[in-house]
Design an enzyme around this catalytic site. Structure first.
Site, PDB file in Angstrom:
ATOM      1  N   GLY A 136       0.799  -1.224   0.000  1.00 37.17           N
ATOM      2  CA  GLY A 136       0.000   0.000   0.000  1.00 37.17           C
ATOM      3  C   GLY A 136       0.831   1.272   0.000  1.00 37.17           C
ATOM      4  O   GLY A 136       0.353   2.328  -0.420  1.00 37.17           O
ATOM      5  N   GLY A 151      -1.666   7.933   0.239  1.00 39.37           N
ATOM      6  CA  GLY A 151      -1.441   9.373   0.351  1.00 39.37           C
ATOM      7  C   GLY A 151      -0.350   9.741   1.337  1.00 39.37           C
ATOM      8  O   GLY A 151      -0.096  10.925   1.561  1.00 39.37           O
ATOM      9  N   VAL A 163       0.855 -16.242  -4.343  1.00 40.39           N
ATOM     10  CA  VAL A 163       0.598 -17.388  -3.472  1.00 40.39           C
ATOM     11  C   VAL A 163      -0.865 -17.776  -3.649  1.00 40.39           C
ATOM     12  O   VAL A 163      -1.762 -16.941  -3.511  1.00 40.39           O
ATOM     13  CB  VAL A 163       0.908 -17.055  -2.003  1.00 40.39           C
ATOM     14  CG1 VAL A 163       0.516 -18.212  -1.101  1.00 40.39           C
ATOM     15  CG2 VAL A 163       2.387 -16.711  -1.838  1.00 40.39           C
ATOM     16  N   GLU A 214     -10.129  14.208   6.667  1.00 38.62           N
ATOM     17  CA  GLU A 214      -8.940  14.607   5.937  1.00 38.62           C
ATOM     18  C   GLU A 214      -9.341  15.610   4.856  1.00 38.62           C
ATOM     19  O   GLU A 214     -10.297  15.381   4.119  1.00 38.62           O
ATOM     20  CB  GLU A 214      -8.363  13.342   5.311  1.00 38.62           C
ATOM     21  CG  GLU A 214      -7.295  13.544   4.330  1.00 38.62           C
ATOM     22  CD  GLU A 214      -7.008  12.216   3.644  1.00 38.62           C
ATOM     23  OE1 GLU A 214      -7.157  11.153   4.283  1.00 38.62           O
ATOM     24  OE2 GLU A 214      -6.675  12.258   2.466  1.00 38.62           O
ATOM     25  N   HIS A 234      -9.128   1.689   3.827  1.00 40.58           N
ATOM     26  CA  HIS A 234      -8.539   1.182   5.076  1.00 40.58           C
ATOM     27  C   HIS A 234      -9.200  -0.103   5.568  1.00 40.58           C
ATOM     28  O   HIS A 234      -9.768  -0.118   6.667  1.00 40.58           O
ATOM     29  CB  HIS A 234      -8.671   2.226   6.189  1.00 40.58           C
ATOM     30  CG  HIS A 234      -8.036   3.547   5.903  1.00 40.58           C
ATOM     31  ND1 HIS A 234      -8.266   4.672   6.673  1.00 40.58           N
ATOM     32  CD2 HIS A 234      -7.144   3.918   4.956  1.00 40.58           C
ATOM     33  CE1 HIS A 234      -7.567   5.689   6.201  1.00 40.58           C
ATOM     34  NE2 HIS A 234      -6.878   5.272   5.146  1.00 40.58           N
ATOM     35  N   ASN A 287      -5.868   7.380   9.809  1.00 43.46           N
ATOM     36  CA  ASN A 287      -5.261   6.582   8.742  1.00 43.46           C
ATOM     37  C   ASN A 287      -4.323   5.551   9.392  1.00 43.46           C
ATOM     38  O   ASN A 287      -3.578   5.885  10.300  1.00 43.46           O
ATOM     39  CB  ASN A 287      -4.485   7.489   7.794  1.00 43.46           C
ATOM     40  CG  ASN A 287      -5.285   8.724   7.427  1.00 43.46           C
ATOM     41  OD1 ASN A 287      -5.693   9.471   8.309  1.00 43.46           O
ATOM     42  ND2 ASN A 287      -5.533   8.925   6.166  1.00 43.46           N
ATOM     43  N   PHE A 337      -1.588   3.256   8.651  1.00 38.25           N
ATOM     44  CA  PHE A 337      -0.322   2.527   8.460  1.00 38.25           C
ATOM     45  C   PHE A 337       0.702   2.718   9.573  1.00 38.25           C
ATOM     46  O   PHE A 337       1.519   1.835   9.807  1.00 38.25           O
ATOM     47  CB  PHE A 337       0.263   2.714   7.058  1.00 38.25           C
ATOM     48  CG  PHE A 337       0.886   4.045   6.714  1.00 38.25           C
ATOM     49  CD1 PHE A 337       1.952   4.560   7.408  1.00 38.25           C
ATOM     50  CD2 PHE A 337       0.418   4.750   5.611  1.00 38.25           C
ATOM     51  CE1 PHE A 337       2.533   5.769   7.044  1.00 38.25           C
ATOM     52  CE2 PHE A 337       0.997   5.962   5.233  1.00 38.25           C
ATOM     53  CZ  PHE A 337       2.057   6.478   5.963  1.00 38.25           C
TER      54      PHE A 337
HETATM   55  P1  FAE Z   1      -0.473  -3.996   2.352  1.00 37.53           P
HETATM   56  O1  FAE Z   1       0.285  -2.724   2.425  1.00 37.53           O
HETATM   57  O2  FAE Z   1      -1.756  -4.018   1.617  1.00 37.53           O
HETATM   58  O3  FAE Z   1       0.507  -5.105   1.738  1.00 37.53           O
HETATM   59  C1  FAE Z   1       0.089  -6.403   1.403  1.00 37.53           C
HETATM   60  C2  FAE Z   1       0.953  -6.921   0.263  1.00 37.53           C
HETATM   61  O4  FAE Z   1       0.700  -8.308   0.068  1.00 37.53           O
HETATM   62  C3  FAE Z   1       0.674  -6.234  -1.073  1.00 37.53           C
HETATM   63  O5  FAE Z   1       1.880  -5.788  -1.637  1.00 37.53           O
HETATM   64  C4  FAE Z   1       0.017  -7.335  -1.908  1.00 37.53           C
HETATM   65  O6  FAE Z   1       0.300  -7.235  -3.298  1.00 37.53           O
HETATM   66  C5  FAE Z   1       0.641  -8.597  -1.320  1.00 37.53           C
HETATM   67  N1  FAE Z   1      -0.200  -9.786  -1.518  1.00 37.53           N
HETATM   68  C6  FAE Z   1      -1.509  -9.915  -1.279  1.00 37.53           C
HETATM   69  N2  FAE Z   1      -1.956 -11.145  -1.557  1.00 37.53           N
HETATM   70  C7  FAE Z   1      -0.853 -11.846  -2.021  1.00 37.53           C
HETATM   71  C8  FAE Z   1      -0.672 -13.178  -2.505  1.00 37.53           C
HETATM   72  N3  FAE Z   1      -1.675 -14.054  -2.557  1.00 37.53           N
HETATM   73  N4  FAE Z   1       0.565 -13.545  -2.905  1.00 37.53           N
HETATM   74  C9  FAE Z   1       1.599 -12.668  -2.828  1.00 37.53           C
HETATM   75  N5  FAE Z   1       1.468 -11.395  -2.395  1.00 37.53           N
HETATM   76  C10 FAE Z   1       0.250 -10.979  -1.981  1.00 37.53           C
HETATM   77  O7  FAE Z   1      -0.777  -4.572   3.800  1.00 37.53           O
HETATM   78  N6  FAE Z   1      -3.041   4.656   5.085  1.00 37.53           N
HETATM   79  C11 FAE Z   1      -2.495   5.653   5.822  1.00 37.53           C
HETATM   80  O8  FAE Z   1      -2.140   5.430   6.990  1.00 37.53           O
HETATM   81  N7  FAE Z   1      -2.316   6.902   5.282  1.00 37.53           N
HETATM   82  C12 FAE Z   1      -2.734   7.222   4.021  1.00 37.53           C
HETATM   83  O9  FAE Z   1      -2.566   8.355   3.571  1.00 37.53           O
HETATM   84  C13 FAE Z   1      -3.343   6.193   3.251  1.00 37.53           C
HETATM   85  N8  FAE Z   1      -3.808   6.443   2.005  1.00 37.53           N
HETATM   86  C14 FAE Z   1      -4.270   5.408   1.228  1.00 37.53           C
HETATM   87  C15 FAE Z   1      -4.617   5.646  -0.096  1.00 37.53           C
HETATM   88  C16 FAE Z   1      -4.987   4.593  -0.921  1.00 37.53           C
HETATM   89  C17 FAE Z   1      -5.378   4.864  -2.340  1.00 37.53           C
HETATM   90  C18 FAE Z   1      -5.007   3.270  -0.416  1.00 37.53           C
HETATM   91  C19 FAE Z   1      -5.375   2.112  -1.297  1.00 37.53           C
HETATM   92  C20 FAE Z   1      -4.675   3.022   0.905  1.00 37.53           C
HETATM   93  C21 FAE Z   1      -4.311   4.085   1.742  1.00 37.53           C
HETATM   94  N9  FAE Z   1      -3.941   3.865   3.051  1.00 37.53           N
HETATM   95  C22 FAE Z   1      -3.440   4.892   3.820  1.00 37.53           C
HETATM   96  C23 FAE Z   1      -4.047   2.527   3.666  1.00 37.53           C
HETATM   97  C24 FAE Z   1      -2.693   1.814   3.808  1.00 37.53           C
HETATM   98  O10 FAE Z   1      -1.963   1.883   2.598  1.00 37.53           O
HETATM   99  C25 FAE Z   1      -2.943   0.353   4.212  1.00 37.53           C
HETATM  100  O11 FAE Z   1      -3.648   0.378   5.444  1.00 37.53           O
HETATM  101  C26 FAE Z   1      -1.661  -0.434   4.379  1.00 37.53           C
HETATM  102  O12 FAE Z   1      -0.930  -0.479   3.183  1.00 37.53           O
HETATM  103  C27 FAE Z   1      -1.946  -1.857   4.844  1.00 37.53           C
HETATM  104  O13 FAE Z   1      -0.719  -2.453   5.192  1.00 37.53           O
HETATM  105  P2  FAE Z   1      -0.568  -4.028   5.295  1.00 37.53           P
HETATM  106  O14 FAE Z   1       0.803  -4.332   5.761  1.00 37.53           O
HETATM  107  O15 FAE Z   1      -1.717  -4.566   6.062  1.00 37.53           O
END
Ligand code: FAE
Length: 531
Positions: A141, A146, A276, A388, A471, A509, A511
């Site tokens: 993410g 952002g 996976v 926000e 989120h 937010n 992360f």
């Molecule tokens: P995440 O970052 O989603 O990472 C999981 C990874 O696992 C990804 O790279 C996937 O591609 C990979 N994956 C999934 N399934 C498989 C599989 N089967 N095999 C191999 N790889 C796999 O997880 N949060 C903030 O705090 N501040 C912000 O400003 C903010 N803005 C955002 C804006 C957008 C557009 C989005 C989409 C999210 C935003 N978030 C923000 C949320 C934040 O990015 C999100 O909560 C975290 O990235 C989640 O972290 P995780 O480690 O749970």
């Protein structure tokens, strides 16, 4: 006055805006990799420790293990963008990075763009009443978000995690997370001076007039770099409309922080484009992971089984739930009854206002993609929320304000698996978001009464984006589906370290909280399980 259609057509970008809060075939039917004609055999490999997913949880785990000399293999379904030498696209020109294997762009509004199917950095998972956006690629993410780096309110953190040592979190794990993530704050002088932050100055001024308190929001985008962008001393990124399809410069995404440090130990192996499919547990408490290696069109080109002594699931809330529930269906993996429960959208609710200062300058022609302001109304007894002040960088003065609200949750959702259709089900409907809509109505009424403007019918049907979720949280809740450190109940050597550990809401937010919890869990897990 423009109608919604004209508004979209008249925008020179015709896209955009959308960050902050923040399905592809990943959650669709599982393809049997051996059905693919070119795949003749399966490669079987043994590894010490495997992490699935390279977002916040996976990156923290990778660094803390490798810095102790423990070899780690990190499997990521998406591309390693840094290594590939490919560039991220700006919102005005969606290209390869704009969507995960889709033929049309998938931003929250105005998807007018056709795309070549490619393993892009942004994915959207569509359920009946909610759409969930996630990042794909090395950095998860962090590539598309952002960058808002917000530490939750202490009292709310305590309410959500009553069994955790709050003081320790606020003196150790949150400061550590913010340091490693390179959280920084923009200078007030710059924000006052910079044309690209007019939207924020207007947003704050109007909020104050309506009686709301505003706060400065930290970010992982390097504001020193942004000041140089403004002076045209370096290539532009945030000031050139880059964010939701990735930033080419300026943002300290995980590949530039945790993962860079982990790679420098020489102990980290990152395998990109490794999807996976599911995994099984062996009698000796080791695990066998079924993997399809894919090409950039999403076609399976190789089949692998990786056997590992220890397995860390960090595939993000939806990814880890998908793997656990699918592995139960396919391999009869034992499953704790709490898995799938206490899922939430972190109270995400989008709304906006049209005709903001329409006759006295609007919100600005050019806008930075990086938000810096928030409206804090969390302590209100009747309508608690955090808002926000989001940019809407459409390349024209749209006189429109976009807001991403974070509300409390009144009712959890629940995730389950449909073995027949081989996909996730999410129990979530309007009854979960009704109070969020009430808060949005109250907020807009107050803002419009003092400042003029109307509910943003141009952005959303009826002015409300109830189904937009950046989120997703919960489903493998810390202390319920796992022990107090992310060890999955009923298993040995199996861990979950990502957003699914947080029960549906954290009030800001998420992360920074995901990172801090990962630091806390990994400290204990390494101490006790990796002797
Ligand atoms: P995440 O970052 O989603 O990472 C999981 C990874 O696992 C990804 O790279 C996937 O591609 C990979 N994956 C999934 N399934 C498989 C599989 N089967 N095999 C191999 N790889 C796999 O997880 N949060 C903030 O705090 N501040 C912000 O400003 C903010 N803005 C955002 C804006 C957008 C557009 C989005 C989409 C999210 C935003 N978030 C923000 C949320 C934040 O990015 C999100 O909560 C975290 O990235 C989640 O972290 P995780 O480690 O749970």
């Amino acid at each position: 006055m423009m109608n919604r259609k004209e508004f979209i057509q008249n925008s020179s970008l015709g896209v955009t805006a959308f960050f902050f809060l923040g399905s592809g075939n990943l959650f669709g039917k599982a393809q049997n990799p051996l059905e693919h004609q070119s795949i003749k055999s399966t490669e079987i490999i043994n590894k010490e420790v495997v992490i699935i997913g390279s977002g916040y949880g996976g990156s923290v785990a990778a660094l803390r293990l490798t810095e102790r000399n423990i070899p780690v293999t990190l499997l990521e379904i998406g591309l390693d963008w840094g290594k590939s030498g490919k560039r991220f696209s700006a919102m005005s020109k969606p290209g390869h990075s704009a969507a995960w294997l889709k033929t049309k762009s998938i931003a929250p509004f105005f998807n007018l763009f056709s795309l070549e199917k490619y393993t892009g950095a942004l994915d959207r998972l569509d359920f009946e009443h909610i759409k969930i956006w996630v990042g794909r690629g090395v950095g998860g993410g962090s590539l598309v978000n952002g960058g808002m780096a917000v530490t939750p309110k202490k009292e709310y953190f305590k309410e959500i995690f009553p069994f955790l040592d709050t003081e320790k979190f606020y003196t150790i794990y949150f400061p550590l997370a913010n340091k490693e993530l390179k959280t920084n704050v923009a200078s007030e002088e710059f924000l006052q001076d910079c044309d690209f932050y007019k939207f924020n100055r207007v947003g704050e001024e109007e909020a104050h007039k309506a009686g709301f308190k505003t706060v400065r929001v930290p970010n992982v985008y390097d504001f020193d770099y942004m000041e140089k962008e403004y002076k045209n001393e370096v290539p532009r990124s945030a000031l050139a409309g880059e964010v939701i399809y990735g930033n080419n410069y300026g943002k300290n995404s995980l590949d530039k922080t945790y993962l860079k440090k982990a790679s420098s130990t020489g102990k980290l192996e990152i395998l990109e484009l490794h999807q996976v499919n599911h995994f099984s547990q062996n009698p000796d408490q080791s695990y066998s992971i079924d993997i399809s290696v894919i090409n950039t069109k999403g076609e399976a080109i190789q089949h692998k089984i990786i056997n590992t002594k220890k397995l860390i699931l960090a595939a993000g809330t939806m990814g880890s739930l998908d793997l656990l529930l699918k592995s139960k269906a396919v391999n009869q993996l034992h499953m704790d009854e709490n898995i799938g429960k206490e899922w939430g959208n972190n109270g995400n609710f989008m709304t906006g206002r049209n005709w903001v200062k329409a006759f006295s300058g609007g919100t600005g022609f050019q806008q930075s993609t990086i938000p810096v302001g928030g409206i804090d109304y969390w302590e209100d007894k009747k309508h608690p929320f955090f808002v926000e002040i989001a940019p809407l960088p459409m390349g024209m003065n749209v006189a429109t304000s976009l807001y991403l609200m974070v509300n409390k949750l009144k009712k959890f959702g629940e995730v389950s698996y449909n073995p027949k259709e081989q996909k996730l089900n999410l129990r979530w409907d309007q009854s979960h978001t009704a109070h969020m809509k009430d808060n949005a109505k109250y907020f807009l009424r107050k803002m419009n009464k003092t400042n003029g403007g109307t509910r943003a019918h141009l952005l959303f049907h009826n002015g409300f984006g109830a189904d937009i979720c950046y989120h997703p949280l919960g489903g493998v809740v810390l202390g319920k589906a796992t022990d107090q450190f992310g060890r999955l109940n009923g298993h040995q050597n199996l861990y979950v370290i990502d957003g699914s550990l947080i029960p549906g809401t954290i009030g800001v937010n998420p992360f920074v909280t995901i990172t801090a919890i990962a630091e806390y869990c990994m400290e204990e897990i390494i101490k006790k399980d990796f002797v």
